[in-house]
Scaffold this active site. Structure first.
Site, PDB file in Angstrom:
ATOM      1  N   LEU A 237       4.896   3.667   3.009  1.00  0.00           N
ATOM      2  CA  LEU A 237       4.673   2.415   2.289  1.00  0.00           C
ATOM      3  C   LEU A 237       4.380   1.346   3.319  1.00  0.00           C
ATOM      4  CD1 LEU A 237       4.801   0.433  -0.133  1.00  0.00           C
ATOM      5  CD2 LEU A 237       7.278   0.309   0.246  1.00  0.00           C
TER       6      LEU A 237
ATOM      7  N   ASN B 219       1.120   8.578   0.150  1.00  0.00           N
ATOM      8  CA  ASN B 219       1.931   9.774  -0.045  1.00  0.00           C
ATOM      9  C   ASN B 219       2.999   9.938   1.026  1.00  0.00           C
ATOM     10  OD1 ASN B 219       0.602  11.055  -2.382  1.00  0.00           O
ATOM     11  ND2 ASN B 219      -1.176  11.097  -1.044  1.00  0.00           N
ATOM     12  N   THR B 220       2.786   9.310   2.180  1.00  0.00           N
ATOM     13  CA  THR B 220       3.717   9.457   3.291  1.00  0.00           C
ATOM     14  C   THR B 220       4.444   8.172   3.629  1.00  0.00           C
ATOM     15  OG1 THR B 220       2.249  11.137   4.236  1.00  0.00           O
ATOM     16  CG2 THR B 220       3.934  10.228   5.689  1.00  0.00           C
TER      17      THR B 220
ATOM     18  N   GLY C 157     -10.015   7.287  -5.730  1.00  0.00           N
ATOM     19  CA  GLY C 157      -8.714   6.750  -5.338  1.00  0.00           C
ATOM     20  C   GLY C 157      -8.793   5.274  -4.983  1.00  0.00           C
ATOM     21  N   VAL C 158      -7.788   4.511  -5.439  1.00  0.00           N
ATOM     22  CA  VAL C 158      -7.803   3.067  -5.197  1.00  0.00           C
ATOM     23  C   VAL C 158      -7.738   2.753  -3.709  1.00  0.00           C
ATOM     24  CG1 VAL C 158      -5.297   2.748  -5.377  1.00  0.00           C
ATOM     25  CG2 VAL C 158      -6.843   0.867  -5.997  1.00  0.00           C
ATOM     26  N   ASP C 159      -7.141   3.637  -2.912  1.00  0.00           N
ATOM     27  CA  ASP C 159      -7.106   3.404  -1.469  1.00  0.00           C
ATOM     28  C   ASP C 159      -8.508   3.455  -0.873  1.00  0.00           C
ATOM     29  OD1 ASP C 159      -7.211   6.147  -2.082  1.00  0.00           O
ATOM     30  OD2 ASP C 159      -6.084   6.728  -0.289  1.00  0.00           O
TER      31      ASP C 159
ATOM     32  N   ASP D 262       0.869  -1.175   0.000  1.00  0.00           N
ATOM     33  CA  ASP D 262       0.000   0.000   0.000  1.00  0.00           C
ATOM     34  C   ASP D 262       0.907   1.226   0.000  1.00  0.00           C
ATOM     35  OD1 ASP D 262      -1.835   2.038   0.471  1.00  0.00           O
ATOM     36  OD2 ASP D 262      -2.217   1.461   2.564  1.00  0.00           O
ATOM     37  N   LEU D 263       1.061   1.836  -1.176  1.00  0.00           N
ATOM     38  CA  LEU D 263       1.978   2.963  -1.349  1.00  0.00           C
ATOM     39  C   LEU D 263       1.197   4.266  -1.269  1.00  0.00           C
ATOM     40  CD1 LEU D 263       4.859   3.956  -2.003  1.00  0.00           C
ATOM     41  CD2 LEU D 263       4.281   3.738  -4.431  1.00  0.00           C
TER      42      LEU D 263
ATOM     43  N   THR E  54      -2.889  11.963   4.385  1.00  0.00           N
ATOM     44  CA  THR E  54      -2.689  13.342   3.933  1.00  0.00           C
ATOM     45  C   THR E  54      -4.036  14.047   3.854  1.00  0.00           C
ATOM     46  OG1 THR E  54      -0.744  12.672   2.666  1.00  0.00           O
ATOM     47  CG2 THR E  54      -1.763  14.763   2.073  1.00  0.00           C
TER      48      THR E  54
END
EC number: 2.7.1.33
Length: 248
Positions: free
Chosen positions: A13, A10-11, A100-102, A7-8, A125
């Site tokens: 991994l 913005n802050t 967003g995929v997240d 799970d990559l 974020t």
């Protein structure tokens, strides 16, 4: 067959092995930059893995850096994407790829964990909220800056305002506490308002599930909320099993 989940964000991994029974193994959370992803993975990954499943909302450069770090040790790499309908979850967006995929995977993970309606809140974020009813229909959501981003943004515009610190108080008597109380209170108010509106819309109270690096403090102040820190990885595990079933 060795499979790993990534799970990559913005802050950070986050990565974990996908266990044989479909559960997520021990989660590793790594701070990242393009230059150090390979070194960070070297510390936590085995020398060889069969399959890597990736969910990424980070920049293209970071995504490429992760893939390049995985190629030498991995036989197959799959990149998850938001789908209009998947495993009983139906996305409300007319253009699902714009979600967003997240958020997609977090809703999928929540559906796997909770058979009833859920309000999924991600605190990274951004602060995101998504409502899914008992039949798996996504009713849409909301996006706002997270408390951390609020503090950082204020500091950038007014450097005399510290980007962190302070204690949450209803009526603060110093600037640090006022900043903490205002930014964290704004997030709490948005979540509570959205949950109340969701309850009215559905005629029942959805389970409130929070995930992301900034969620722990908020959960403690939201009655009935559940902390689900690996929700995106759990949704990614469900996606991986459905997309690439284990081979005999």
């Amino acid at each position: 067959m060795s499979e790993w989940l990534f799970d990559l964000g913005n802050t950070r991994l986050k990565c974990a092995p996908l266990l044989a029974d479909g559960r997520v193994g021990e989660v590793q959370a790594l701070a990242h930059r393009e230059a150090d992803i390979a070194a960070e993975l070297e510390r936590v990954l085995p020398a060889r893995i069969d399959v890597a499943h990736i969910a990424s909302v980070a920049s293209e450069a970071l995504r490429v850096a992760l893939i390049e770090a995985l190629v030498p040790r991995c036989s197959r790499i799959g990149l998850a994407g938001t789908q209009a309908a998947f495993a009983g979850l139906c996305i409300a967006y007319a253009q699902p790829q714009r979600l967003g995929v997240d958020r997609f995977l977090a809703m999928l993970g929540a559906r796997m964990a909770e058979p009833g309606p859920v309000l999924v809140c991600g605190v990274g974020t951004a602060l995101t909220l998504d409502l899914v009813d008992i039949d798996g229909h996504h009713h849409g959501g909301r996006i706002a800056p997270s408390p951390t981003l609020m503090r950082e943004s204020l500091h950038q515009r007014a450097p005399q305002l510290p980007p962190e610190g302070g204690v949450y108080r209803m009526f603060a008597t110093d600037t640090n506490d006022g900043l903490a109380s205002g930014c964290e209170g704004a997030a709490l108010a948005l979540i509570r308002e959205t949950h109340a509106a969701a309850t009215t819309l559905l005629g029942m109270s959805p389970k409130l599930m929070l995930h992301g690096g900034g969620s722990e403090w908020l959960v403690a102040r939201l009655e009935g909320a559940v902390l689900a820190p690996a929700l995106v990885l759990e949704g990614l595990a469900g996606w991986a099993i459905a997309e690439w079933p284990p081979q005999a």
